[in-house]
Write an enzyme that holds these catalytic residues in place. Sequence first.
Site, mmCIF file in Angstrom:
data_model
loop_
_atom_site.group_PDB
_atom_site.id
_atom_site.type_symbol
_atom_site.label_atom_id
_atom_site.label_comp_id
_atom_site.label_asym_id
_atom_site.label_seq_id
_atom_site.Cartn_x
_atom_site.Cartn_y
_atom_site.Cartn_z
ATOM 1 N N PHE A 71 17.421 -6.094 -27.553
ATOM 2 C CA PHE A 71 17.368 -4.613 -27.449
ATOM 3 C C PHE A 71 16.525 -4.242 -28.513
ATOM 4 C CE2 PHE A 71 18.524 -0.326 -28.774
ATOM 5 C CZ PHE A 71 18.637 0.332 -27.437
ATOM 6 N N ASP A 90 13.227 -8.331 -35.407
ATOM 7 C CA ASP A 90 13.996 -6.990 -35.122
ATOM 8 C C ASP A 90 15.520 -7.155 -36.059
ATOM 9 O OD1 ASP A 90 15.443 -4.773 -34.676
ATOM 10 O OD2 ASP A 90 14.665 -4.551 -32.423
ATOM 11 N N LYS A 92 18.684 1.771 -38.782
ATOM 12 C CA LYS A 92 20.007 1.846 -38.630
ATOM 13 C C LYS A 92 20.594 2.045 -40.141
ATOM 14 C CE LYS A 92 21.815 0.553 -34.278
ATOM 15 N NZ LYS A 92 21.004 -0.277 -33.515
HETATM 16 C C1 LIG Z 1 19.646 -0.013 -32.352
HETATM 17 C C2 LIG Z 1 18.659 -0.626 -32.234
HETATM 18 C C3 LIG Z 1 17.168 -0.185 -32.101
HETATM 19 C C4 LIG Z 1 16.950 1.107 -31.792
HETATM 20 O O1 LIG Z 1 17.014 1.853 -32.858
HETATM 21 P P1 LIG Z 1 16.831 3.527 -32.440
HETATM 22 O O2 LIG Z 1 17.104 3.967 -33.909
HETATM 23 O O3 LIG Z 1 18.244 3.912 -31.705
HETATM 24 O O4 LIG Z 1 15.663 3.714 -31.920
HETATM 25 C C5 LIG Z 1 16.275 -1.244 -32.027
HETATM 26 N N1 LIG Z 1 16.443 -2.659 -32.222
HETATM 27 C C6 LIG Z 1 17.749 -3.168 -32.585
HETATM 28 C C7 LIG Z 1 17.976 -4.614 -32.811
HETATM 29 C C8 LIG Z 1 18.719 -2.289 -32.452
HETATM 30 O O5 LIG Z 1 20.178 -2.653 -32.566
#
Ligand SMILES: *Cc1c(COP(=O)(O)O)cnc(C)c1O
Length: 399
Positions: A139, A224, A253
């Site tokens: 994700f 990520d 986050k």
């Molecule tokens: C939550 C998340 C995102 C997206 O972040 P947003 O601030 O909602 O755009 C991207 N990568 C990972 C691993 C995430 O958990």
Amino acid sequence: MTETEGLIARASRCLADTYARFPVVLDRGEGCRVWDVAGKEYLDFVAGIAVCALGHCHPAVVRAVQTQAAKLLHVSNLYHIEPQIRLAELLCEHSFADRVFFCNSGAEANEAAIKLARKYAKEQGNSERIEIITMEGGFHGRTVAALTATAQAKYQKGFEPLLPGFQYVPFDDLGAVERAVGGQTAAILVEPIQGEGGICVPSEGYLQGLRKLCDGAGALLVFDEVQTGIGRTGRLFAYEHWGVEPDIMVLAKALGGGLPIGAMLAKEEVAASFTPGTHAATFGGNPLVTTAALATLTTILEENLAQRAAQMGGRLMYQLRSIQDAHHGVKAIRGEGLLVGMELDREVRPVLARCLDAGLLLSSAGEKVIRFAPPLIVSEKEVQRAVDILDTALSEVTG
Ligand SMILES: *Cc1c(COP(=O)(O)O)cnc(C)c1O
């Protein structure tokens, strides 16, 4: 009609219907607890989806935001501001990186990483190196490039055509990456631990193997760490567990302690491909959010909260295992630090609803995994209470 019902009815008429919200209206918070408008108290093991690492209204963050709000909120990146510089210095000092680009979200940080990887290849004279390899179940966010990187049909369906230049391989399968990587590969983009995909921890050697494949093929390795970063997994950054450094890392986050901020960190050689005018974000790293992030990161470092996450995560995992046998629906418990998943043999939504009724906020990671991501300041007593509530909820739902 209660105040709660009235507000939910209004929400149903005016808000885009993009979230399957639980039927509560939250009003205030303190530490690991939040209260709804009816005054009911909840223990918060969602923490804004791994955002509120210091819990709610931590005095250091509140003070920093209040002071900064009265001083300077925004000026644009046409000018220098000190909190942005200090935050970048601090992030570089505590990571592999040399430079930081600030934006406003995880998706945006991934967009920056994808753009930088492609730009870097061009600068190296490799105009055919355009492809980004990502992992099934991963994700990376909801904007179009981040969505294309997110190799899960349920998020992509209906939004085609997606971007060209992406290739998907199964997670935790080095052989598949080896077959996919080549002279066309600009970067491999991966979460060190998959979050939304179900709290999936890779096998020992996987991230090391990706590093080797990238080095061999001349591709960049991008981590990520939007969900795993800033102490969540028991280290400041999850990659430290495996001793593997990426070329680029994306954060968001927990970074802002509740305020919206994203960041893309890179090694000097790679970051050099972003020159004036190549990329930008109006709000990126503005005085308010960088001040909040500085207060958050400083507190996490000074109070050794990553280490605390490792300890409390160990406790949480131990206690979850101790109730596992009493519930035949539990298939697995996994995670690292305070990012823990419990996989059931069925959809978890009814369990989450029961927990909510009993005063515990929990979220899912995929349909069959309950995610535990409490604030890093969570106490032993709060962990115990959460597991007790879950224990009862599981008995009621799965028998
Ligand atoms: C939550 C998340 C995102 C997206 O972040 P947003 O601030 O909602 O755009 C991207 N990568 C990972 C691993 C995430 O958990």
